[in-house]
Scaffold this active site. Structure first.
Site, PDB file in Angstrom:
ATOM      1  N   SER A  95     -13.643   0.077  -1.082  1.00 49.99           N
ATOM      2  CA  SER A  95     -14.502   1.170  -1.554  1.00 49.99           C
ATOM      3  C   SER A  95     -15.619   1.517  -0.576  1.00 49.99           C
ATOM      4  CB  SER A  95     -15.087   0.815  -2.918  1.00 49.99           C
ATOM      5  OG  SER A  95     -15.805  -0.394  -2.867  1.00 49.99           O
TER       6      SER A  95
ATOM      7  N   CYS B 279     -12.839   1.000 -13.098  1.00 54.64           N
ATOM      8  CA  CYS B 279     -13.166   0.153 -11.949  1.00 54.64           C
ATOM      9  C   CYS B 279     -14.418   0.693 -11.238  1.00 54.64           C
ATOM     10  CB  CYS B 279     -11.982   0.140 -10.976  1.00 54.64           C
ATOM     11  SG  CYS B 279     -12.352  -0.646  -9.406  1.00 54.64           S
TER      12      CYS B 279
ATOM     13  N   VAL C 161      -7.320  -1.808  -6.157  1.00 53.39           N
ATOM     14  CA  VAL C 161      -7.702  -0.407  -6.055  1.00 53.39           C
ATOM     15  C   VAL C 161      -9.205  -0.358  -5.795  1.00 53.39           C
ATOM     16  CG1 VAL C 161      -5.885   0.356  -7.642  1.00 53.39           C
ATOM     17  CG2 VAL C 161      -8.138  -0.177  -8.563  1.00 53.39           C
TER      18      VAL C 161
HETATM   19  N1  LIG Z   1     -13.435  -5.051  -2.244  1.00 51.95           N
HETATM   20  C1  LIG Z   1     -12.656  -4.138  -3.042  1.00 51.95           C
HETATM   21  C2  LIG Z   1     -12.599  -4.659  -4.481  1.00 51.95           C
HETATM   22  C3  LIG Z   1     -11.738  -3.795  -5.400  1.00 51.95           C
HETATM   23  C4  LIG Z   1     -11.387  -4.489  -6.692  1.00 51.95           C
HETATM   24  O1  LIG Z   1     -11.732  -5.670  -6.930  1.00 51.95           O
HETATM   25  N2  LIG Z   1     -10.704  -3.741  -7.572  1.00 51.95           N
HETATM   26  C5  LIG Z   1     -10.205  -4.332  -8.808  1.00 51.95           C
HETATM   27  C6  LIG Z   1     -10.328  -3.364  -9.980  1.00 51.95           C
HETATM   28  S1  LIG Z   1     -12.019  -3.106 -10.454  1.00 51.95           S
HETATM   29  C7  LIG Z   1      -8.714  -4.595  -8.676  1.00 51.95           C
HETATM   30  O2  LIG Z   1      -7.990  -3.785  -8.153  1.00 51.95           O
HETATM   31  N3  LIG Z   1      -8.275  -5.749  -9.159  1.00 51.95           N
HETATM   32  C8  LIG Z   1      -6.884  -6.083  -9.173  1.00 51.95           C
HETATM   33  C9  LIG Z   1      -6.593  -7.351  -8.444  1.00 51.95           C
HETATM   34  O3  LIG Z   1      -7.472  -7.808  -7.691  1.00 51.95           O
HETATM   35  O4  LIG Z   1      -5.513  -7.857  -8.598  1.00 51.95           O
HETATM   36  C10 LIG Z   1     -13.265  -2.750  -2.937  1.00 51.95           C
HETATM   37  O5  LIG Z   1     -14.479  -2.660  -2.692  1.00 51.95           O
HETATM   38  O6  LIG Z   1     -12.538  -1.751  -3.040  1.00 51.95           O
END
Ligand SMILES: N[C@@H](CCC(=O)N[C@@H](CS)C(=O)NCC(=O)O)C(=O)O
Length: 170
Positions: free
Chosen positions: A59, A4, A44
């Protein structure tokens, strides 16, 4: 999650600031209950801070916290709130222009020309060797997980990026 790019942001910040941490990778399609119960959006990364209840999400929010709360070098965020605001504006512009196009190239082989154009546009925002001036700063760290993927994504997807003549080294 190991691959990720958002989680990579947080790991980069922790490593750069030499913060000791325990890394817990998880399957984002099957989050453990102990995590899902805390997570407002089911994604995450998240940061557990010793002594605090709950987890810190997003993040950029986590990275800003790490950058400001550990006095170790490198100092990645300006102290001045206005300068810090400018860094976040630059990050937003790069995210909107480049990252969305890169994701379209990676996922669907689309928007390669838009990606090239957006890279040229954001290059103008570089204020020195970096987007944060002559030293690496917050913006440079935040965009790195995507920028390190530009060359492999373009090579694998379409092999069209070789013709982009960029000053920035990717
Ligand atoms: N805005 C969030 C985006 C995080 C994100 O999209 N993480 C993805 C993995 S790369 C995730 O957890 N996806 C699972 C889901 O959305 O169900 C950040 O900056 O932390």
């Amino acid at each position: 999650m190991r691959f990720c790019p958002y989680a990579e942001r947080a790991r980069l910040m922790l490593n750069l600031k030499k913060v000791q941490y325990e890394l817990v990778n998880m399957n984002t399609t099957d989050l453990p209950k102990w995590y899902a119960d805390y997570s407002p959006l089911g994604d995450v990364p998240a940061l557990r801070v010793p002594g605090k209840v709950g987890l810190l999400f997003d993040s950029v929010i986590m990275s800003e916290y790490i950058g400001q709360n550990f006095p170790t070098e490198p100092k990645l965020l300006p102290k001045d709130e206005y300068e810090k605001g400018l860094q976040k504006v630059t990050l937003n512009v790069i995210t909107r222009k480049v990252i969305s196009n890169l994701e379209a190239v990676a996922a669907r082989n689309e928007k390669i020309d838009e990606l090239k154009k957006s890279l040229k546009e954001v290059e103008e925002l570089m204020t020195g060797q970096y987007f944060s001036g002559d030293k690496m700063g917050f913006v440079d760290v935040m965009i790195w997980p995507w920028f390190e993927r530009i060359a492999p994504v373009c090579e694998v997807s379409i092999r069209k990026c070789e013709s982009v003549d960029l000053k920035m080294s990717i």
